[in-house]
Each structure stands twice: as structure tokens, then as C-alpha cells.
Design an enzyme around this catalytic site. Sequence first.
Site, PDB file in Angstrom:
ATOM      1  N   ASP A  86     -45.495   4.104 -20.667  1.00 46.02           N
ATOM      2  CA  ASP A  86     -46.215   2.680 -20.229  1.00 46.02           C
ATOM      3  C   ASP A  86     -45.811   1.800 -21.447  1.00 46.02           C
ATOM      4  O   ASP A  86     -45.661   2.484 -22.599  1.00 46.02           O
ATOM      5  CB  ASP A  86     -47.196   2.672 -19.932  1.00 46.02           C
ATOM      6  CG  ASP A  86     -48.275   1.857 -18.860  1.00 46.02           C
ATOM      7  OD1 ASP A  86     -48.168   2.001 -17.500  1.00 46.02           O
ATOM      8  OD2 ASP A  86     -48.566   0.466 -19.411  1.00 46.02           O
TER       9      ASP A  86
ATOM     10  N   ARG B  33     -53.479 -16.849 -15.566  1.00 42.98           N
ATOM     11  CA  ARG B  33     -54.317 -15.741 -16.444  1.00 42.98           C
ATOM     12  C   ARG B  33     -54.117 -15.940 -17.674  1.00 42.98           C
ATOM     13  O   ARG B  33     -54.663 -15.606 -18.330  1.00 42.98           O
ATOM     14  CB  ARG B  33     -53.994 -14.603 -16.005  1.00 42.98           C
ATOM     15  CG  ARG B  33     -53.340 -13.568 -14.307  1.00 42.98           C
ATOM     16  CD  ARG B  33     -54.685 -13.220 -14.231  1.00 42.98           C
ATOM     17  NE  ARG B  33     -55.377 -12.734 -14.577  1.00 42.98           N
ATOM     18  CZ  ARG B  33     -57.213 -11.938 -15.103  1.00 42.98           C
ATOM     19  NH1 ARG B  33     -57.319 -12.033 -13.787  1.00 42.98           N
ATOM     20  NH2 ARG B  33     -56.757 -10.850 -15.405  1.00 42.98           N
TER      21      ARG B  33
END
Length: 287
Positions: free
Chosen positions: A157, A46
Site C-alpha cells: 500500500d 478533508r
Amino acid sequence: MALSSSMSKVNTIKMTEAQFDQLRDVIYKRAGIHFLDSKKYVLESRLSRRLEELEFEDFSQYIMFLTAGPYQMEEFQEMFNRITINETSFFRNEPQLDYFEQQVLPQLIEARKDTKTLRLWSSASSTGEEAYTMAIQLHRSLGIRAMDWKIEILGTDISEKVLKQAQEGKYPHYSVRSLNEMVLNRYFKQEGSYYHLDENIKSMCRFEKLNLKDRVSAKRFGTFDVIFCRNVLIYFDDDMRKNVISIFHDQLAKDGYLFIGHSESLRSLNVPFEQLPAPQAFVYQKV
């Protein structure tokens, strides 16, 4: 939140075991997420493209940039967005949400009938579907009484990117795929390929950046009647799980409820919560 497991098939820059140890240590210290040895390929695949974008030749250069460069905080956000997948949708895990709406909310509405105040926390809110789902359920439960109540739903978050999406309240079909036609027509307006959430529901929620490692920052949000933390604890080790659950215990009202994911448990954490006898609800009360 889910860790991404997709792999780039071209130009993958290899990561040594030593570099992997360094990088996962940085991630753990800053976000509390623990990467197992078997997940080395996730970081490698990634982040290889990111190294190419920055014109770095290896992960040692990237780790230096991430930990000592002038843009280290911004880069950590960029890295975090790339190594996680914020997969969520409206009314995800309906049996659990049914219990919340049919059992928990009536009890809380009765218990708070004098103050007419309810505070709920979606502690890993991603793009906002969970927080807005709770808002829809509260709106349905209160009916015309909703105008007389002060409802506060906080979504937090660690990723600023997903919080920005949550604040927009605009979703693709994938996010609303499980909604029945009545709910979809009542609370959304379709414009092109996106569904825009009703402004009254949006106004019940606000979104803030928060790292669940940060007890001091969490404390400033005050006390909540309900906390949702679903499918997050599985990415933490025991120390981090205990710290997060301890924060939730401190932030809950004395009769508050904590909902966790179906594959998670509070066993062995030695934090004073009691699991309620509702097998599909995965709900605990503070003791």
C-alpha cells in the site's frame, strides 16, 4: 481504498479552482489518483483542518509546503491518509473469494505440487484484511499439508499508516463482522473490543510500502501466482490503469490469475489478459 467524501461543517478554508488544479496535479504525479472536477469539495473539506493545524491561511501556502518544504514526503503521507478511506473487511465479496478458494487454489496447488511454493500479492492491501483472508483460505485448502509448503503473501500500500495496522493483525468488530463463528473462533482471539489474528496466519503475510506507479520497485518483489487489485483502478485514469495492469502482467506467472473489483474492467486497455467465464469472480488470466 476509497476517496473520502465527508465534509467538515466548520472552518472550511476555501480552495480556488487554480489551487485545486495544482493540488490534484501533485496527487496524480505522485500517486496516480485522478480527482474529477466534481471532487474538489473532497480535498477542500478533508484538508481544511490540516491547514489550520499547520497555521496556513490558504491552500497556496499548503501546496508550497507539500511540494517544496523539507517535510514534503512526510506531509504527502499525512495528506494521503486524510483524503482516502481504507474501507475493507475480512472475506469481502464472498462470491469472488469462493471462486478463488474453490477453483483457483486447487488448480494452483496441483500445478505447484513439485515446488510446493505459492506467492500471492494484495496490491492495495490497506489494513491487511484482504491479504489475511487469502492466508486463511490457503490454510484451509492445504490443511495439514501447509507445513510442507512455502507460502508468501505480500501486501502493499502507499500508506505507511495502514501498513502498520496490517502488521499488528489486530482488528475491531467491524472488520470481522461478516465472518461465521467457526472461522472467527478458529483464527482469532478476542481481547477486549479487538480481535487478534492467529500468529500462524500472520506469519504467512508481510507488508511493504509501494506506489503502484513505480514499476521498478514493483519488479523487485518478483513473480506471483495470484494478484488481487480490487476497487483501486476506478480511481485512476486510462493511462495509469494501463500502466498498473501492465505491471501486473509482468509480475504474474505464465498461468497466473488477476482479480479486480466488481465495478472495474480491463476492456480498452490493450493488455494481454483473458477474462474467465465466471461472472461474479472478475478474474483474468495472463495470455
